[in-house]
Design a protein around this motif. Structure first.
Motif, PDB file in Angstrom:
ATOM      1  N   PHE A  97       0.831  -1.204   0.000  1.00 15.03           N
ATOM      2  CA  PHE A  97       0.000   0.000   0.000  1.00 15.03           C
ATOM      3  C   PHE A  97       0.868   1.258   0.000  1.00 15.03           C
ATOM      4  CE2 PHE A  97      -2.610   3.394   1.510  1.00 15.03           C
ATOM      5  CZ  PHE A  97      -3.923   3.083   1.171  1.00 15.03           C
ATOM      6  N   VAL A  98       1.798   1.352   0.953  1.00 14.75           N
ATOM      7  CA  VAL A  98       2.588   2.576   1.083  1.00 14.75           C
ATOM      8  C   VAL A  98       3.787   2.620   0.138  1.00 14.75           C
ATOM      9  CG1 VAL A  98       1.832   2.950   3.455  1.00 14.75           C
ATOM     10  CG2 VAL A  98       3.979   1.766   3.043  1.00 14.75           C
TER      11      VAL A  98
ATOM     12  N   PHE B 177       4.499   8.484  -0.428  1.00 14.54           N
ATOM     13  CA  PHE B 177       4.641   8.963   0.947  1.00 14.54           C
ATOM     14  C   PHE B 177       6.057   9.501   1.085  1.00 14.54           C
ATOM     15  CE2 PHE B 177       1.060   6.101   1.442  1.00 14.54           C
ATOM     16  CZ  PHE B 177       0.241   6.807   2.303  1.00 14.54           C
ATOM     17  N   GLU B 178       6.181  10.706   1.614  1.00 11.35           N
ATOM     18  CA  GLU B 178       7.485  11.335   1.824  1.00 11.35           C
ATOM     19  C   GLU B 178       7.677  11.594   3.306  1.00 11.35           C
ATOM     20  OE1 GLU B 178       7.591  15.013  -0.343  1.00 11.35           O
ATOM     21  OE2 GLU B 178       7.967  14.017  -2.250  1.00 11.35           O
ATOM     22  N   GLN B 179       8.894  11.372   3.767  1.00  6.10           N
ATOM     23  CA  GLN B 179       9.224  11.669   5.154  1.00  6.10           C
ATOM     24  C   GLN B 179      10.225  12.797   5.200  1.00  6.10           C
ATOM     25  OE1 GLN B 179      10.490   7.866   6.687  1.00  6.10           O
ATOM     26  NE2 GLN B 179       8.412   7.383   7.348  1.00  6.10           N
ATOM     27  N   ASN B 180       9.861  13.841   5.937  1.00  5.50           N
ATOM     28  CA  ASN B 180      10.744  14.981   6.131  1.00  5.50           C
ATOM     29  C   ASN B 180      10.298  15.653   7.426  1.00  5.50           C
ATOM     30  OD1 ASN B 180      12.593  16.994   5.890  1.00  5.50           O
ATOM     31  ND2 ASN B 180      11.568  18.072   4.214  1.00  5.50           N
ATOM     32  N   GLY B 181      10.586  15.013   8.541  1.00  3.26           N
ATOM     33  CA  GLY B 181      10.075  15.481   9.827  1.00  3.26           C
ATOM     34  C   GLY B 181       8.697  14.897  10.103  1.00  3.26           C
TER      35      GLY B 181
ATOM     36  N   THR C  57      -1.391  10.841  10.165  1.00 10.93           N
ATOM     37  CA  THR C  57      -1.729  11.033  11.578  1.00 10.93           C
ATOM     38  C   THR C  57      -1.600   9.738  12.376  1.00 10.93           C
ATOM     39  OG1 THR C  57      -4.079  10.721  11.072  1.00 10.93           O
ATOM     40  CG2 THR C  57      -3.245  12.991  11.093  1.00 10.93           C
ATOM     41  N   CYS C  58      -1.563   8.609  11.690  1.00 11.76           N
ATOM     42  CA  CYS C  58      -1.367   7.314  12.351  1.00 11.76           C
ATOM     43  C   CYS C  58      -0.663   6.369  11.378  1.00 11.76           C
ATOM     44  CB  CYS C  58      -2.707   6.720  12.796  1.00 11.76           C
ATOM     45  SG  CYS C  58      -2.536   5.134  13.640  1.00 11.76           S
ATOM     46  N   TRP C  59       0.449   5.810  11.807  1.00  9.34           N
ATOM     47  CA  TRP C  59       1.239   4.883  10.987  1.00  9.34           C
ATOM     48  C   TRP C  59       1.543   3.660  11.840  1.00  9.34           C
ATOM     49  CZ3 TRP C  59       3.403   5.776   5.973  1.00  9.34           C
ATOM     50  CH2 TRP C  59       4.356   4.850   5.558  1.00  9.34           C
TER      51      TRP C  59
END
Length: 172
Positions: free
Chosen positions: A31-32, A57-61, A83-85
C-alpha cells in the motif's frame, strides 16, 4: 467489495472495504511502498493535468502523502499528512484536494484486519460535510449521493491495489 455506511455514522462518511489475499503486514508495505503503481491515473485520481505524475509517501520530519507533477517535478500537492502509521494495522492521514482552503481538510482512516490468510482493508473517509455545500469538490452532491460517488473512486483504487498486490505476491 462493500460500500454501505454503518447506520450509526453520518451519511456523508465514506466506507469502503475489500478482502485481499495478502497478509496485513505485506499489504501495508505494498500500500505505502507501491502506491504510485496502484493509485489510478486520470482526473478523478490525480491532481495535475495530464493526470500522471507520482504519488508517494514522503518523510521529512512528518510523513506526507504527496503528488508530484510529472511534467514539473517542483510542482507538488500535499494530499495529506499522516496522523497514524501502524504497519500492518492502521494508516490514517488528512486528505486535501488542491481547491481546498488552508483550513479545509478531510480525514482518511484505513484498517488492515487479518481475514483468513489475507487482509480485510477497511477505509473510512470523513469530513466532507465540513465543506460548504457549494464547494466544487462536492460536485453539487450531498449525503448518500456524495458518499456513493466518492466511495466508487476509492473502490476502483482498491481494486487496482488488489490486482497490483496479486502481481507482486505472484512474483515474490
Amino acid at each position: 467489495m462493500s460500500t454501505p455506511p454503518p447506520s450509526n455514522k453520518p451519511a456523508s462518511d465514506i466506507h469502503v472495504s475489500i478482502e485481499i489475499a495478502v497478509p496485513p503486514m505485506r499489504l501495508f508495505e505494498i500500500f505505502v511502498g507501491d502506491i504510485d503503481r496502484w493509485w489510478r491515473r486520470g482526473p478523478e485520481y490525480r491532481f495535475f493535468p495530464p493526470w500522471e505524475g507520482e504519488i508517494r509517501f514522503e518523510q521529512n520530519g512528518t510523513t506526507r502523502l504527496v503528488h508530484r507533477d510529472g511534467e514539473d517535478p517542483a510542482r507538488r500537492h500535499v494530499i495529506g499528512e499522516v496522523t497514524c502509521w501502524q504497519p500492518g494495522e492502521r494508516l490514517s492521514f488528512t486528505f486535501r484536494l488542491p481547491n481546498f482552503t488552508a483550513d479545509q481538510e478531510t480525514q482518511v482512516d484505513i484498517r488492515f484486519t487479518p481475514a483468513g490468510e489475507g487482509t480485510r482493508l477497511e477505509l473510512t473517509h470523513t469530513g466532507w460535510d465540513s465543506l460548504p455545500p457549494d464547494h466544487p469538490a462536492l460536485h453539487g452532491l450531498a449525503g448518500h449521493r456524495l458518499m456513493m460517488m466518492k466511495a466508487q473512486i476509492w473502490a476502483r483504487n482498491f481494486e487496482s491495489l488488489k490486482a497490483r498486490a496479486g502481481d507482486i505476491i505472484a512474483n515474490d
